[in-house]
Design a protein around this motif. Sequence first.
Motif, PDB file in Angstrom:
ATOM      1  N   MET A 377       0.837  -1.218   0.000  1.00  0.00           N
ATOM      2  CA  MET A 377       0.000   0.000   0.000  1.00  0.00           C
ATOM      3  C   MET A 377       0.865   1.260   0.000  1.00  0.00           C
ATOM      4  SD  MET A 377      -3.097   0.765   2.574  1.00  0.00           S
ATOM      5  CE  MET A 377      -2.710   2.063   3.699  1.00  0.00           C
ATOM      6  N   VAL A 378       1.924   1.284   0.813  1.00  0.00           N
ATOM      7  CA  VAL A 378       2.752   2.503   0.855  1.00  0.00           C
ATOM      8  C   VAL A 378       3.683   2.617  -0.349  1.00  0.00           C
ATOM      9  CG1 VAL A 378       2.637   2.624   3.376  1.00  0.00           C
ATOM     10  CG2 VAL A 378       4.625   1.594   2.293  1.00  0.00           C
ATOM     11  N   LEU A 379       3.970   1.503  -0.991  1.00  0.00           N
ATOM     12  CA  LEU A 379       4.750   1.607  -2.234  1.00  0.00           C
ATOM     13  C   LEU A 379       3.878   2.283  -3.291  1.00  0.00           C
ATOM     14  CD1 LEU A 379       6.609  -1.834  -2.488  1.00  0.00           C
ATOM     15  CD2 LEU A 379       7.607   0.397  -1.982  1.00  0.00           C
ATOM     16  N   GLU A 380       2.596   1.954  -3.274  1.00  0.00           N
ATOM     17  CA  GLU A 380       1.652   2.563  -4.207  1.00  0.00           C
ATOM     18  C   GLU A 380       1.457   4.037  -3.870  1.00  0.00           C
ATOM     19  OE1 GLU A 380       0.454   0.973  -6.822  1.00  0.00           O
ATOM     20  OE2 GLU A 380      -0.638   2.772  -7.466  1.00  0.00           O
ATOM     21  N   ASP A 381       1.263   4.313  -2.576  1.00  0.00           N
ATOM     22  CA  ASP A 381       0.985   5.680  -2.150  1.00  0.00           C
ATOM     23  C   ASP A 381       1.817   5.979  -0.904  1.00  0.00           C
ATOM     24  OD1 ASP A 381       0.026   8.046  -1.207  1.00  0.00           O
ATOM     25  OD2 ASP A 381      -1.987   7.286  -0.725  1.00  0.00           O
ATOM     26  N   ALA A 382       2.914   6.707  -1.115  1.00  0.00           N
ATOM     27  CA  ALA A 382       3.865   6.928  -0.021  1.00  0.00           C
ATOM     28  C   ALA A 382       3.232   7.668   1.152  1.00  0.00           C
ATOM     29  CB  ALA A 382       5.074   7.700  -0.529  1.00  0.00           C
ATOM     30  N   SER A 383       2.220   8.489   0.868  1.00  0.00           N
ATOM     31  CA  SER A 383       1.617   9.282   1.943  1.00  0.00           C
ATOM     32  C   SER A 383       0.813   8.403   2.907  1.00  0.00           C
ATOM     33  CB  SER A 383       0.723  10.380   1.350  1.00  0.00           C
ATOM     34  OG  SER A 383      -0.436   9.781   0.804  1.00  0.00           O
ATOM     35  N   ALA A 384       0.575   7.144   2.520  1.00  0.00           N
ATOM     36  CA  ALA A 384      -0.171   6.240   3.397  1.00  0.00           C
ATOM     37  C   ALA A 384       0.676   5.730   4.560  1.00  0.00           C
ATOM     38  CB  ALA A 384      -0.708   5.059   2.590  1.00  0.00           C
ATOM     39  N   ASN A 385       1.955   6.057   4.546  1.00  0.00           N
ATOM     40  CA  ASN A 385       2.825   5.547   5.610  1.00  0.00           C
ATOM     41  C   ASN A 385       2.693   6.382   6.884  1.00  0.00           C
ATOM     42  OD1 ASN A 385       4.615   3.785   6.809  1.00  0.00           O
ATOM     43  ND2 ASN A 385       6.445   4.866   6.045  1.00  0.00           N
ATOM     44  N   ARG A 386       1.490   6.374   7.419  1.00  0.00           N
ATOM     45  CA  ARG A 386       1.231   7.033   8.710  1.00  0.00           C
ATOM     46  C   ARG A 386       0.545   6.014   9.608  1.00  0.00           C
ATOM     47  NH1 ARG A 386      -2.588  10.578   6.895  1.00  0.00           N
ATOM     48  NH2 ARG A 386      -2.941  11.244   9.037  1.00  0.00           N
TER      49      ARG A 386
END
Length: 398
Positions: A377-386
Amino acid sequence: MPTDVKTIISILEEHGYEAYAVGGCVRDSLLGKEPKDWDITTSAKPEQVKELFHKTLDTGIQHGTVTVMMHHVGYEVTTYRIDGKYEDGRHPKEVIFTPSLEEDLKRRDFTINAMAYSDRTGIVDKFHGMEDLQTKVIRCVGIATERFLEDALRILRAVRFSAQLGFQIDQETMVAVTELAPTLKKISRERIQTELDKLLLSPHPDRVIMLEKTGLLQEIFADCEKEENSAGNAMEELAEKLGKTEPDHYLRWSLFLSYVPYRRLLKSLKFDNKTIHICEKYKAFQAEQLQKDKPYLRRLIVKIGKDIFEGYLRYREILGNVDTETFLEVQQNWKEIVENGDCLSIRELAVNGKDLKEAGVESGVRMGEILNALFDMVLEDASANRRETLLEEVKKLL
Ligand code: ATP
Ligand code: MG
């Protein structure tokens, strides 16, 4: 000459021995280059050398070499010798000491490597080494075929020096290189590796072409499985590309690997695991259709390795099989991915195993699956790494 070299030579001379700087250091000095190390040749026997200096090491005493330490630098002081048959390409099986400097110079490989110098005598040049330096020629001392039969490593050294110095190989020497290429089999893989490495990292790496023209390449990789799809002009292309690169070990060897049609050639040359890993990795992705979008790029970086990705891009740039516009965008996005600190490994996720346990995930296979899903998921969307976003996702997955 450095003061310490002068001192060593003076001390030997004061005790009635002859002593000279010799070989590579004389050659490099005459070329106006800073020698890497200073070797000294002397009529004194090893035991006599050891008596005259406070600190010495028996580095190669069986070949007549004593290392004299001065101000924490080692200088190899070798007794004049005549060589017997060479065993491993560097050390002759037996050596005979001689009182004659000329005999010692005669055993050396090339005329440009067979000069000696001392302040007292000046240059000793029995085989026209100066002339060959001036006309930029690599020429064997004596009869080339004989010299190569004594020690086949000299064949590769000829090509290597020609690349390091930008010199031509003299015709007789060249004929012997080609004729005796098959004798290279006798030489250890480590020694071949060292010579090829020097050749490839030299100012004229395009001289690799000579390896093919002389048949050396085929001999070196005779035990390697041949790759089928080798283009006819591959070596010319490799030479041209190498000529455009900075002398970077991984870059030049990975290019070599991409053009020379043999499998596992780095392993056969006994390269270290790091070199094998990096170069094989680059080669495995040599034809990858690069795309500029960040999700794709992050996944590619993970596959190749973040710490070697910069080198990979340079390799692709030299290979030249990416269109310029795409390549520039890829470079820009790679820069941004690094600067933003995008998550590129499971370790860098904003949650860890403990957090997941607390959220109700059982450890074991399921844990691994969930971590992988979050990572994807975070590789797809880096901003999801929260933390909150990821824990939210965990709930959904459960
Ligand atoms: P480099 O800059 O690579 O050290 P070099 O000329 O100093 O170049 P070395 O391998 O250090 O090369 O050897 C020192 C000297 O010993 C050479 O200049 C040459 O005179 C002699 N020599 C080395 N290897 C051989 C060999 N295989 N056969 C004959 N002479 C050799
Ligand atoms: Mg040397």
